[in-house]
Write a protein that holds these residues in place. Structure first.
Motif, PDB file in Angstrom:
ATOM      1  N   ALA A  72       0.944  -1.253   0.095  1.00 15.52           N
ATOM      2  CA  ALA A  72       0.277   0.128   0.001  1.00 15.52           C
ATOM      3  C   ALA A  72       0.729   0.738  -0.223  1.00 15.52           C
ATOM      4  O   ALA A  72       2.009   1.174   0.106  1.00 15.52           O
ATOM      5  CB  ALA A  72      -1.017   0.394   1.372  1.00 15.52           C
ATOM      6  N   ILE A  73       0.495   2.242  -0.137  1.00 10.97           N
ATOM      7  CA  ILE A  73       1.007   3.398   0.050  1.00 10.97           C
ATOM      8  C   ILE A  73       0.836   3.825   1.035  1.00 10.97           C
ATOM      9  O   ILE A  73      -0.545   3.646   2.009  1.00 10.97           O
ATOM     10  CB  ILE A  73       0.425   5.128  -0.632  1.00 10.97           C
ATOM     11  N   GLY A  74       2.190   3.982   1.711  1.00 13.87           N
ATOM     12  CA  GLY A  74       2.415   4.170   3.255  1.00 13.87           C
ATOM     13  C   GLY A  74       3.112   4.789   3.201  1.00 13.87           C
ATOM     14  O   GLY A  74       3.693   5.804   2.784  1.00 13.87           O
ATOM     15  N   ARG A  75       3.202   5.543   4.720  1.00 13.39           N
ATOM     16  CA  ARG A  75       4.054   6.745   4.912  1.00 13.39           C
ATOM     17  C   ARG A  75       5.322   6.367   5.631  1.00 13.39           C
ATOM     18  O   ARG A  75       5.906   7.586   6.248  1.00 13.39           O
ATOM     19  CB  ARG A  75       3.403   7.373   5.942  1.00 13.39           C
ATOM     20  N   PRO A  76       5.700   5.701   5.732  1.00 10.10           N
ATOM     21  CA  PRO A  76       7.552   5.385   6.144  1.00 10.10           C
ATOM     22  C   PRO A  76       7.887   6.224   5.955  1.00 10.10           C
ATOM     23  O   PRO A  76       7.779   6.382   4.840  1.00 10.10           O
ATOM     24  CB  PRO A  76       7.694   3.728   6.659  1.00 10.10           C
ATOM     25  N   ARG A  77       9.390   6.242   6.258  1.00  6.94           N
ATOM     26  CA  ARG A  77      10.196   7.284   5.151  1.00  6.94           C
ATOM     27  C   ARG A  77      10.800   6.621   4.716  1.00  6.94           C
ATOM     28  O   ARG A  77      11.279   5.236   4.797  1.00  6.94           O
ATOM     29  CB  ARG A  77      10.973   8.207   6.580  1.00  6.94           C
ATOM     30  N   ALA A  78      11.362   6.679   3.480  1.00  9.37           N
ATOM     31  CA  ALA A  78      12.139   6.735   2.818  1.00  9.37           C
ATOM     32  C   ALA A  78      13.884   6.432   3.149  1.00  9.37           C
ATOM     33  O   ALA A  78      13.991   7.491   3.474  1.00  9.37           O
ATOM     34  CB  ALA A  78      11.803   6.923   1.253  1.00  9.37           C
TER      35      ALA A  78
ATOM     36  N   GLN B 102      -4.170  -6.016   2.766  1.00 16.23           N
ATOM     37  CA  GLN B 102      -5.290  -5.749   3.258  1.00 16.23           C
ATOM     38  C   GLN B 102      -5.801  -5.192   2.344  1.00 16.23           C
ATOM     39  O   GLN B 102      -5.175  -4.427   1.325  1.00 16.23           O
ATOM     40  CB  GLN B 102      -4.659  -4.620   4.207  1.00 16.23           C
ATOM     41  N   PRO B 103      -7.496  -4.808   2.087  1.00 14.36           N
ATOM     42  CA  PRO B 103      -8.594  -3.975   1.465  1.00 14.36           C
ATOM     43  C   PRO B 103      -8.206  -2.694   1.335  1.00 14.36           C
ATOM     44  O   PRO B 103      -7.862  -2.493  -0.325  1.00 14.36           O
ATOM     45  CB  PRO B 103      -9.802  -4.077   2.161  1.00 14.36           C
ATOM     46  N   SER B 104      -7.482  -2.458   2.218  1.00 19.83           N
ATOM     47  CA  SER B 104      -6.824  -0.726   1.488  1.00 19.83           C
ATOM     48  C   SER B 104      -5.587  -0.684   0.882  1.00 19.83           C
ATOM     49  O   SER B 104      -5.355   0.793   0.642  1.00 19.83           O
ATOM     50  CB  SER B 104      -6.799   0.127   3.028  1.00 19.83           C
ATOM     51  N   ALA B 105      -5.378  -2.039   0.716  1.00 18.17           N
ATOM     52  CA  ALA B 105      -3.297  -1.685  -0.202  1.00 18.17           C
ATOM     53  C   ALA B 105      -3.487  -1.162  -1.420  1.00 18.17           C
ATOM     54  O   ALA B 105      -2.418  -0.156  -2.259  1.00 18.17           O
ATOM     55  CB  ALA B 105      -2.937  -2.333  -0.083  1.00 18.17           C
ATOM     56  N   ARG B 106      -5.098  -1.234  -2.062  1.00 19.34           N
ATOM     57  CA  ARG B 106      -5.157  -0.659  -3.752  1.00 19.34           C
ATOM     58  C   ARG B 106      -5.108   0.738  -3.912  1.00 19.34           C
ATOM     59  O   ARG B 106      -5.685   1.185  -3.299  1.00 19.34           O
ATOM     60  CB  ARG B 106      -6.047  -1.712  -3.524  1.00 19.34           C
ATOM     61  N   ILE B 107      -4.456   0.964  -5.335  1.00 19.16           N
ATOM     62  CA  ILE B 107      -4.041   2.923  -5.267  1.00 19.16           C
ATOM     63  C   ILE B 107      -5.204   2.685  -6.439  1.00 19.16           C
ATOM     64  O   ILE B 107      -5.637   1.966  -7.365  1.00 19.16           O
ATOM     65  CB  ILE B 107      -2.684   2.637  -6.230  1.00 19.16           C
ATOM     66  N   TRP B 108      -5.354   3.770  -5.874  1.00 17.03           N
ATOM     67  CA  TRP B 108      -6.687   4.361  -6.399  1.00 17.03           C
ATOM     68  C   TRP B 108      -8.233   3.903  -6.641  1.00 17.03           C
ATOM     69  O   TRP B 108      -9.060   3.942  -7.169  1.00 17.03           O
ATOM     70  CB  TRP B 108      -6.606   4.343  -8.189  1.00 17.03           C
TER      71      TRP B 108
ATOM     72  N   VAL C 161      -7.260   0.285 -10.702  1.00 19.57           N
ATOM     73  CA  VAL C 161      -6.101   0.142  -9.495  1.00 19.57           C
ATOM     74  C   VAL C 161      -5.360  -0.303  -9.418  1.00 19.57           C
ATOM     75  O   VAL C 161      -4.835  -1.604 -10.484  1.00 19.57           O
ATOM     76  CB  VAL C 161      -7.147  -0.943  -8.889  1.00 19.57           C
ATOM     77  N   VAL C 162      -3.988   0.015  -8.994  1.00 24.76           N
ATOM     78  CA  VAL C 162      -2.270  -0.867  -9.031  1.00 24.76           C
ATOM     79  C   VAL C 162      -2.313  -1.799  -7.514  1.00 24.76           C
ATOM     80  O   VAL C 162      -3.050  -1.230  -6.555  1.00 24.76           O
ATOM     81  CB  VAL C 162      -1.896   0.124  -9.360  1.00 24.76           C
ATOM     82  N   GLU C 163      -1.681  -2.868  -7.792  1.00 21.94           N
ATOM     83  CA  GLU C 163      -1.814  -2.988  -6.444  1.00 21.94           C
ATOM     84  C   GLU C 163      -0.059  -3.384  -7.031  1.00 21.94           C
ATOM     85  O   GLU C 163       1.033  -4.242  -7.627  1.00 21.94           O
ATOM     86  CB  GLU C 163      -1.984  -5.243  -5.948  1.00 21.94           C
TER      87      GLU C 163
ATOM     88  N   ARG D  63      -1.485   8.545 -13.505  1.00 21.93           N
ATOM     89  CA  ARG D  63      -3.275   8.183 -12.296  1.00 21.93           C
ATOM     90  C   ARG D  63      -4.290   8.385 -14.064  1.00 21.93           C
ATOM     91  O   ARG D  63      -4.158   9.884 -14.325  1.00 21.93           O
ATOM     92  CB  ARG D  63      -3.790   8.836 -11.600  1.00 21.93           C
ATOM     93  N   PRO D  64      -5.328   7.557 -13.726  1.00 22.66           N
ATOM     94  CA  PRO D  64      -5.503   7.485 -14.901  1.00 22.66           C
ATOM     95  C   PRO D  64      -6.996   8.320 -14.988  1.00 22.66           C
ATOM     96  O   PRO D  64      -7.399   8.638 -14.471  1.00 22.66           O
ATOM     97  CB  PRO D  64      -6.683   5.981 -15.273  1.00 22.66           C
TER      98      PRO D  64
END
Length: 523
Positions: free
Chosen positions: A26-32, A96-102, A110-112, A224-225
């Protein structure tokens, strides 16, 4: 969601080609992490990293800049707990269900992101492009369900190995239509199909004694489509010891899924053996080759043949083979009009396989955009005794050497479909069989043609069959207008030869009535 996994992992030789992990991130927020100065990761971050304004030309600029620097292998930092996963353990990891982008935005796609693990050890940096700005997709462990895996609490950032694309705008259930994962491999399919053939964004030096070189994707930018367009655009960065490159792929899923591929390469050295529009598949056995026949199924393969429409407008059909020794065939041409690995058998009765269902495998067809000059469609057939091996490889090999320090651009349209978009107005080969001949080393061949032109008796019909070595004997043919079929049977006497190149076409006087059947016999 429809199931997007092939039911078997796929390898060719010792190198993993491509698989589909039933896992996502998923799009997480940990530091790159901050990349080391001078590395490709640092160049990517400094040019098209988080918060930068995106430009397709900038991806090309990164590839150009990387080509001027020595090759830096991607870090080999995958934790042992994930590098040691087997196939079943890897596909058991779920998002998890919230992992998919858009997800839920109504954009039609949708992107996984797919995590590293199993044979997918190399990392791919993933970004989205939204409102012209770049955003980094970061790994977040909390978005994964690792199933029965017992992982330590301090499991590090795994990163990603690729991504899966799902269409949500074609009606019915969501349609998983493409997976990009492993080296520069990707798969796609049309609605109703299952995964089979695999494509390559770039092929380098296959079947050479010095070893094949496997370029890999270092990063992807996913635009983003726009809702209602049924198109999603991705930009990939390719890197290897010999070459760098930028590739833009536009995916349009549907009854035939179309991928427009635009590539710019920057060779670090002179490249003598480059494959464009590469594709691979499995061919274990069928009616023409049964050296591995201890199987309840009558045939096992993803594709039945290589079809070509050459620059002279001639339609060629080469049935695939599983030979005893490595075979490399080159079909010399100039400005080819199309080629691909084609699955012609669409009846489940032909395969009797309720699990794999090879009759639902996609045909992959390439149409070059622009002139590709002189070269050859090259076919590599690798001996195999297992259906998990992609032992067939086909691609266009340019005749001209790509010079180190140069810039080479090419483009093509790729169809993942049930039948090629352009089909010959000629009878086509519907069956090839081979068996023991009259005696000695002789082999008997049976070739059937089917087509509307055979629905009525044809005056002056004759099969024109020849061989470059050995001798053709006892040619016979039968016509069945009610079935629109002509059956040709002949014997090949190879004499002392260990390879015979044969050619067969139906003719009415000088006029061809069928595509041209090509076949290489080997002991």
């Amino acid at each position: 969601m429809t199931e997007a996994l092939p039911s078997r992992p796929t390898r060719r030789g010792a190198a993993a080609l491509i698989g589909a992990g039933l896992a996502a991130a998923a799009i997480g927020r940990p530091r790159a992490q901050t990349p080391a100065p001078g590395t490709p990761a640092a160049l990517i971050q400094g040019t098209l990293g988080e918060g930068q304004r995106f430009s397709p030309a900038a991806v090309v600029d990164i590839a150009r800049a990387m080509a001027r620097r020595p090759f830096t292998p991607p870090p080999n930092d995958l934790p042992e707990a994930f590098a040691g996963l087997n196939y079943e353990q890897y596909i058991a990891i779920k998002a998890q269900p919230s992992a998919r982008i858009w997800e839920g935005e109504g954009r039609g796609f949708v992107v996984e992101p797919l995590p590293r693990g199993f044979v997918f050890t190399a990392g791919v940096t993933l970004f989205t492009v939204e409102d012209g700005m770049v955003r980094r997709i970061l790994f977040d462990r909390s978005r994964f369900d690792f199933g029965t895996l017992n992982l330590p609490a301090n499991t590090p950032d795994l990163g990603f190995s690729g991504f899966r694309l799902t269409s949500t705008a074609l009606g019915g259930a969501p349609f998983d239509f493409a997976i990009v994962q492993g080296a520069t491999f990707f798969r796609a399919l049309a609605r109703g199909q299952n995964f089979g053939a695999v494509a390559r964004a770039l092929t380098l030096k296959p079947a050479e004694a010095r070893g094949e070189e496997f370029p890999s994707f270092r990063a992807f930018w996913l635009e983003r489509p726009v809702a209602g367009t049924n198109a999603i655009v991705t930009h990939g960065l390719i890197d290897s010891e010999s070459v760098t490159g930028a590739v833009r792929m536009t995916f349009r899923p549907g009854e035939a899924t179309i991928v427009d591929v635009e590539t710019t390469l920057f060779p670090r050295v002179n490249l003598e053996h480059v494959g464009l529009g590469g594709m691979g598949a499995t061919f274990l056995f069928g009616p023409n080759v049964r050296r591995t026949t201890d199987d309840v199924r009558p045939a096992v393969y993803d594709a039945s043949g290589l079809q070509m429409l050459n620059g002279r407008g001639e339609w060629l059909w080469r049935p695939l083979n599983n030979p005893d020794t490595l075979q490399v065939s080159a079909f010399v041409d100039e400005n080819p009009k199309g080629f691909g690995l084609v699955q012609r058998e669409r009846d489940a009765v032909f395969f009797q396989d309720d699990v794999q269902q090879p009759e639902r495998r996609p045909t992959v067809w390439i149409e070059p955009i622009g002139e590709w000059a002189q070269g050859a469609v090259q076919l590599i057939e690798i001996p195999s005794d297992s259906e998990v091996n992609d032992n067939i490889l086909a691609y266009w090999r340019p005749r001209a050497v790509m010079q180190g320090g140069s810039e080479v651009a090419f483009a093509y349209r790729q169809f993942w479909c049930w039948t090629p978009p352009e089909r010959p107005q000629l009878a086509s080969v519907s069956l090839t069989r081979s068996g023991r001949g009259a005696g000695g080393r002789r082999r008997r061949f049976l070739v059937e043609f089917v087509g509307e032109s055979l629905a009525a008796p044809v005056p002056d019909l004759r099969p024109a069959v020849s061989t470059a070595s050995g001798a053709i004997q006892n040619v016979r043919f039968w016509t069945y207008p009610d079935r629109k079929v002509v059956r040709v049977v002949f014997d090949l006497d190879p004499g002392g030869e260990n390879a015979c190149e044969m050619r067969l076409v139906l003719q009415a006087g000088p006029r061809p009535l069928s595509e041209t059947w090509l076949y290489r016999w080997t002991p």
